[in-house]
Design a protein around this motif. Sequence first.
Motif, mmCIF file in Angstrom:
data_model
loop_
_atom_site.group_PDB
_atom_site.id
_atom_site.type_symbol
_atom_site.label_atom_id
_atom_site.label_comp_id
_atom_site.label_asym_id
_atom_site.label_seq_id
_atom_site.Cartn_x
_atom_site.Cartn_y
_atom_site.Cartn_z
ATOM 1 N N ILE A 1 0.716 -1.298 0.061
ATOM 2 C CA ILE A 1 0.105 0.129 0.164
ATOM 3 C C ILE A 1 0.866 1.678 -0.191
ATOM 4 O O ILE A 1 0.490 1.979 -0.987
ATOM 5 N N LEU A 2 1.662 1.386 0.901
ATOM 6 C CA LEU A 2 2.966 2.234 0.964
ATOM 7 C C LEU A 2 3.555 2.617 -0.318
ATOM 8 O O LEU A 2 3.628 3.751 -1.387
ATOM 9 N N LEU A 3 3.919 1.208 -1.260
ATOM 10 C CA LEU A 3 4.148 1.757 -2.982
ATOM 11 C C LEU A 3 3.930 1.870 -3.011
ATOM 12 O O LEU A 3 4.195 3.093 -4.706
ATOM 13 N N CYS A 4 2.309 1.310 -3.431
ATOM 14 C CA CYS A 4 1.670 2.207 -4.492
ATOM 15 C C CYS A 4 1.240 4.038 -3.793
ATOM 16 O O CYS A 4 0.957 4.456 -4.833
ATOM 17 N N LEU A 5 1.031 4.278 -2.346
ATOM 18 C CA LEU A 5 0.563 5.787 -2.616
ATOM 19 C C LEU A 5 1.906 6.160 -3.531
ATOM 20 O O LEU A 5 2.111 7.281 -3.935
ATOM 21 N N ASP A 6 2.951 5.941 -3.798
ATOM 22 C CA ASP A 6 4.559 6.627 -3.480
ATOM 23 C C ASP A 6 5.041 5.871 -5.251
ATOM 24 O O ASP A 6 5.012 6.851 -5.881
#
Length: 177
Positions: free
Chosen positions: A119-124
């Motif tokens: 999810i954090l990679l997705c935001l990036d």
Amino acid sequence: MESFPSVKNILLLDSEGKRVAVKYYSDDWPTNSSKLAFEKSVFTKTLKSNARAEAEISMFENNIVIYKFVQDLHFFVTGGDDENELILATVLQGFFDAVALLLRNNVDKMEALGNLDLILLCLDEIVDGGMILETDASVIAGKVANHSMEADAPLSEQTITQAWATAREHLTRTLLK
């Protein structure tokens, strides 16, 4: 001067308004306590709405907030009051759809916490420094999947931590030969 559309923050909160994953791209909330206060007030203001079928739009503290709820997760995208709601809604939909792809449509808090790295990679992949990079969910999920696994392992079988562990094992084996 032309300005590009920008996002002030993307929030993923649980059904009690607690953080699951958040990213701030603006100095509007300089301290962690001001960020938490914003999250709490946005959550409280939108709690009674029925943003389950479609995303809803709200004005809040001179910001446009687009939000959508699924299971026990609340997705929010915030932009300035001069931003285009449709662009912000596209960012929200891209984030939501990419998360749904990455979690194999199992979009709930437990699954999200278990795959927080994705999810954090997705935001990036969606926003960098407030600038919108990508809103196509399949492109976002594909980039995240490429970051977080070896080429031959299916998405469901490796997280970033596992991929690092695998890489470390390979390196150790190579060095010990």
